[in-house]
Design an enzyme around this catalytic site. Structure first.
Site, PDB file in Angstrom:
ATOM      1  N   GLY A   1       0.819  -1.197   0.000  1.00 37.92           N
ATOM      2  CA  GLY A   1       0.000   0.000   0.000  1.00 37.92           C
ATOM      3  C   GLY A   1       0.852   1.246   0.000  1.00 37.92           C
ATOM      4  O   GLY A   1       2.043   1.220   0.272  1.00 37.92           O
TER       5      GLY A   1
ATOM      6  N   GLY B   1      -0.083   8.430   3.118  1.00 42.15           N
ATOM      7  CA  GLY B   1       0.413   9.790   3.144  1.00 42.15           C
ATOM      8  C   GLY B   1       1.835   9.900   3.639  1.00 42.15           C
ATOM      9  O   GLY B   1       2.506  10.904   3.415  1.00 42.15           O
ATOM     10  N   PHE B   2       2.340   8.859   4.321  1.00 38.15           N
ATOM     11  CA  PHE B   2       3.668   8.932   4.896  1.00 38.15           C
ATOM     12  C   PHE B   2       4.629   7.907   4.318  1.00 38.15           C
ATOM     13  O   PHE B   2       5.713   7.708   4.839  1.00 38.15           O
ATOM     14  CB  PHE B   2       3.591   8.758   6.424  1.00 38.15           C
ATOM     15  CG  PHE B   2       2.909   9.902   7.090  1.00 38.15           C
ATOM     16  CD1 PHE B   2       3.585  11.067   7.375  1.00 38.15           C
ATOM     17  CD2 PHE B   2       1.566   9.830   7.404  1.00 38.15           C
ATOM     18  CE1 PHE B   2       2.955  12.129   7.986  1.00 38.15           C
ATOM     19  CE2 PHE B   2       0.928  10.881   8.017  1.00 38.15           C
ATOM     20  CZ  PHE B   2       1.614  12.050   8.310  1.00 38.15           C
ATOM     21  N   GLY B   3       4.281   7.222   3.256  1.00 34.71           N
ATOM     22  CA  GLY B   3       5.254   6.329   2.657  1.00 34.71           C
ATOM     23  C   GLY B   3       4.629   5.112   2.013  1.00 34.71           C
ATOM     24  O   GLY B   3       3.412   4.941   1.966  1.00 34.71           O
ATOM     25  N   ARG B   4       5.517   4.242   1.496  1.00 32.82           N
ATOM     26  CA  ARG B   4       5.117   3.006   0.827  1.00 32.82           C
ATOM     27  C   ARG B   4       5.441   1.818   1.736  1.00 32.82           C
ATOM     28  O   ARG B   4       6.438   1.822   2.457  1.00 32.82           O
ATOM     29  CB  ARG B   4       5.880   2.847  -0.499  1.00 32.82           C
ATOM     30  CG  ARG B   4       5.764   4.060  -1.392  1.00 32.82           C
ATOM     31  CD  ARG B   4       6.553   3.894  -2.684  1.00 32.82           C
ATOM     32  NE  ARG B   4       7.936   3.494  -2.474  1.00 32.82           N
ATOM     33  CZ  ARG B   4       8.918   4.328  -2.164  1.00 32.82           C
ATOM     34  NH1 ARG B   4       8.657   5.616  -1.987  1.00 32.82           N
ATOM     35  NH2 ARG B   4      10.154   3.891  -2.011  1.00 32.82           N
ATOM     36  N   VAL B   5       4.616   0.778   1.659  1.00 29.78           N
ATOM     37  CA  VAL B   5       4.789  -0.409   2.502  1.00 29.78           C
ATOM     38  C   VAL B   5       4.942  -1.624   1.595  1.00 29.78           C
ATOM     39  O   VAL B   5       4.142  -1.846   0.683  1.00 29.78           O
ATOM     40  CB  VAL B   5       3.594  -0.612   3.459  1.00 29.78           C
ATOM     41  CG1 VAL B   5       3.854  -1.797   4.375  1.00 29.78           C
ATOM     42  CG2 VAL B   5       3.357   0.648   4.284  1.00 29.78           C
TER      43      VAL B   5
ATOM     44  N   ASP C   1      -1.748   8.659  15.294  1.00 31.42           N
ATOM     45  CA  ASP C   1      -2.334   8.407  13.965  1.00 31.42           C
ATOM     46  C   ASP C   1      -3.272   7.204  14.015  1.00 31.42           C
ATOM     47  O   ASP C   1      -3.167   6.287  13.201  1.00 31.42           O
ATOM     48  CB  ASP C   1      -1.224   8.192  12.941  1.00 31.42           C
ATOM     49  CG  ASP C   1      -1.691   8.511  11.511  1.00 31.42           C
ATOM     50  OD1 ASP C   1      -2.730   9.171  11.367  1.00 31.42           O
ATOM     51  OD2 ASP C   1      -1.021   8.089  10.566  1.00 31.42           O
TER      52      ASP C   1
END
Length: 704
Positions: free
Chosen positions: A382, A385-389, A500
């Site tokens: 996925g 907003g804070f990065g790719r996993v 979060d």
């Protein structure tokens, strides 16, 4: 005395005739068939094969008898096995009188003896295929046995089972840790499995000096093995020596082992070998066996010869190849150095001296690169907003992990952030995804978590292709997240504020248990200390309104986000949307749908349970729906002091405390505030606190 010329000619003719006759006799001897096995002496309990040409052996697998009489159990084919059996079963048990007052008669394994000459010829001088074994088995059907490390005797399922009733002496040339092998060149005694009851490095004791001399089983040289079992003493001796050395008096192995419960009465004797990835030939040149006495000796002169080695031919090949290979080797060295430099640059990491204290939580970039297949797009779980996993498997431990890549600025307080990552890495709770560690590289920060196979709760709520979650599953997820937040806020050694909390950061394990994850924004402080002032970060719809004024993260700001999360799960709608379908109060003047306002209005009109997710089709307990929706509104209260603690929330969910009945008038409409840099921040405010929050929302992620 002087010989006449006629006498000399006659003498030369005589010598020529003798030479011809001797040549014919040798040729006839070479073409003569090998002798039949030694007669059984009337009871079928012994045999001798000096070469195997014409021998009535039962062969299977790769085993063949070559034209000159050598028995080759396996050739250079990889991952194969071969067996050779004496065709007739032997009677291994005999009646004995047990010492007792009434003289009981029982049966016990008879004494036996066997010897054979073998050679293992490997393609390389430093490594071999697998070895060979002499064995006794109740059946000649070995089709289920595996090659490679199982030596053609057992397989992964039956190895070690007492029902096998197999005894073997292995000549093993591979170190297999799963069988607790002592080295890659040993003799072992096996009973029903390949974990040897006794083992010794291959070698023999010199007759004169009694010193031990090592032997390399796969050297290609002929060697002889003697296996002698004393049935009365239940003692087994195994002796090994080069073929030119007489049998040493001191055996290599002497082990007490009772074969009576292992070997069946009517059993077969055989030889087995197998190959792995390395090319190896297993030869047997002669074999003899006897029950109740010593095995008949083998006449070495009658044994077939091993094939000649190709040392000279290899030397000539090397003479040609060396001049050609030298410049190629130089080029290979240059290429290797270049590759090493390239790899160093490719896997370069950002490391500083202060990170030593956080060593156990530091992963190498190379390991994470390999784990994710080079961060292959096919392994992308996925993008938020804070990065790719990415999904990955660590190369050594084979642990499944999720690797999140986020950007960072070296000017930020990275030392403090990494210290907090290392601290959060010690969190252990059934509803918290473990943060295993981190890695820094250039402008990237990589966070490593346990992999959750069922993905995020967000997907199950909003992906129309996924089956809808039942009400029980939703309630279980909310309880799990509440339990995890209680652990972070009150039960751990420090106070952890997640910052979060939302459905996309709640992950589901293999049993659909909810686990709070993604601690990339978390902050923690010691108990008794004041909350930290920080940049306002988070996701629209989950931000507590007081952050615009104080910028202080506290457990109460997590409680506000938890309230939005509860409404999101119960209603199946995001906290902030566009063009929500419903009454006119669903949308503000800008067309934004505010979930808390909508639920609040349904409560005001007396139909709060109707806010439940329509995908549930009414399959829920209305009382539980009302409880959760009111709890969500209470946790989302604009005033921090009016929100419950997570301990109280858990008590409300477990029925250990009664939820206070909030009043409609205590809530106000959610205000859509516009920040200076153009991001909309959804925040709840009472009417008396609505003020400008110019520049408060500095880092925000989109609603997912």
């Amino acid at each position: 005395m002087q010989l006449k010329p006629d006498s000399i000619v006659s003498f030369l003719v005589f010598l020529l005739l003798v030479h011809v006759l001797l040549g014919l006799s040798h040729a006839a001897a070479a073409e003569a068939p090998a002798p039949e096995p030694e007669p059984a002496g009337g009871d079928g309990d012994r045999f001798r094969y000096e070469g195997f040409a014409g021998a009535r052996l039962d062969l299977d697998g790769m085993a063949v008898v070559e034209a000159d009489g050598k028995l080759m159990l396996t050739n250079v084919t990889s991952q194969m096995k071969g067996h050779a059996f004496h065709p007739a079963p032997l009677r291994f048990h005999a009646p004995v009188t047990v010492a007792s007052p009434n003289g009981t008669v029982a049966t016990a394994a008879r004494s036996f003896s066997t010897t054979f000459v073998f050679a293992i010829a490997a393609e390389y001088v430093t490594v071999s295929g697998n070895g060979l074994a002499f064995f006794v088995t109740p059946s000649k059907n070995m089709s289920a046995a595996s090659p490679s490390q199982f030596l053609g005797l057992f397989n992964i399922e039956n190895n070690g089972n007492a029902s096998n009733r197999v005894f073997a002496v292995e000549l093993d040339t591979i170190l297999n840790p799963e069988f607790r092998d002592i080295n890659s060149n040993h003799i072992g005694v096996d009973v029903n499995g390949l974990v040897s009851v006794a083992a010794q490095p291959a070698g023999y004791y010199d007759e004169g000096t009694d010193t031990f001399k090592n032997l390399t089983l796969f050297s290609g040289a002929a060697m002889q093995v003697w296996v002698d079992y004393d049935g009365r003493a239940a003692l087994l001796n195994v002796t090994l020596a080069p073929v030119e050395v007489p049998k040493p008096r001191k055996p290599l192995l002497s082990v007490a082992v009772d074969l009576s419960p292992v070997v069946t009465d009517a059993a077969y004797v055989g030889l087995s070998s197998s190959t792995g990835p390395f090319h190896t030939r297993h030869y047997v040149l002669g074999w003899s066996f006897a029950l109740g006495g010593s095995a008949p000796p083998l006449d070495y002169a009658k044994l077939p010869k091993l094939p000649l080695t190709s040392t000279k031919r290899r030397s000539k090949v090397l003479d040609v190849l060396v001049p050609v290979a030298t410049p190629l080797l130089a080029l290979a060295v240059v290429a290797g150095v270049s590759l090493l430099v390239w790899r160093r640059l490719r896997f370069a990491e950002l490391r500083e001296d202060w990170e030593v204290e956080f060593g156990p939580h530091r992963f190498t970039y190379k390991d994470l690169f390999q784990a994710t297949g080079g961060f292959d797009g096919k392994r992308l779980l996925g993008v938020g907003g804070f990065g790719r996993v990415y999904r990955g498997v660590l190369p050594v431990s084979k642990t499944e992990v999720a690797v999140k890549i986020v950007s960072h600025d070296a000017k930020q307080r990275m030392k403090q952030f990494v210290a907090e990552v290392a601290s959060i890495g010690r969190l252990r709770h059934r509803n918290v995804v473990p943060l295993l560690g981190y890695c820094r590289r250039k402008g990237e920060l990589l966070l490593v978590y346990d992999y959750m196979p069922n993905g995020s709760l967000d997907r199950w709520l909003f992906d129309q292709t996924a089956p809808p979650l039942s009400w029980a599953q939703r309630l279980r997820a909310i309880r799990g997240v509440a339990s995890g937040l209680l652990y972070l806020h009150e039960d751990w050694e420090q106070v952890v504020v997640h910052r979060d909390v939302k459905a996309s950061n709640v992950l589901l394990d293999g049993e659909m248990n909810a686990r709070l994850g993604d601690f990339g924004l978390a902050r923690l402080y010691d108990r008794g200390a004041g909350p930290q002032t920080t940049c306002v970060v988070g996701t629209m719809g989950y931000l507590a309104p007081e952050l615009a004024h104080t910028r202080r993260v506290t457990p109460a700001t997590d409680v506000f986000a938890f309230g939005s999360f509860v409404l999101e799960v119960a209603c199946g709608r995001r906290p902030i949307g566009h063009g929500g379908a419903g009454a006119s109060v669903d949308n503000d003047n800008d067309g934004h749908f505010v979930l808390a306002d909508w639920v609040l209005e349904r409560w005001h009109t007396g139909d709060i349970s109707g806010a439940a997710d329509s995908r549930l089709c009414g399959d829920y307990d209305p009382k539980e729906v009302v409880l959760l929706l009111k709890l969500g509104l209470l946790c989302s209260h604009p005033a921090p002091g009016a929100r419950p603690s997570m301990r109280q929330v858990v008590q409300f969910l477990d029925g250990d405390a009664t939820l206070p009945e909030p009043t409609y008038k205590s809530f106000t409409t959610l205000a859509i505030m516009q920040s200076a840099d153009g991001f909309s921040c959804a925040m709840s405010f009472p009417s008396s606190t609505v003020t400008s929050v110019e520049g408060a929302c500095s880092v925000l992620s989109g609603g997912g």
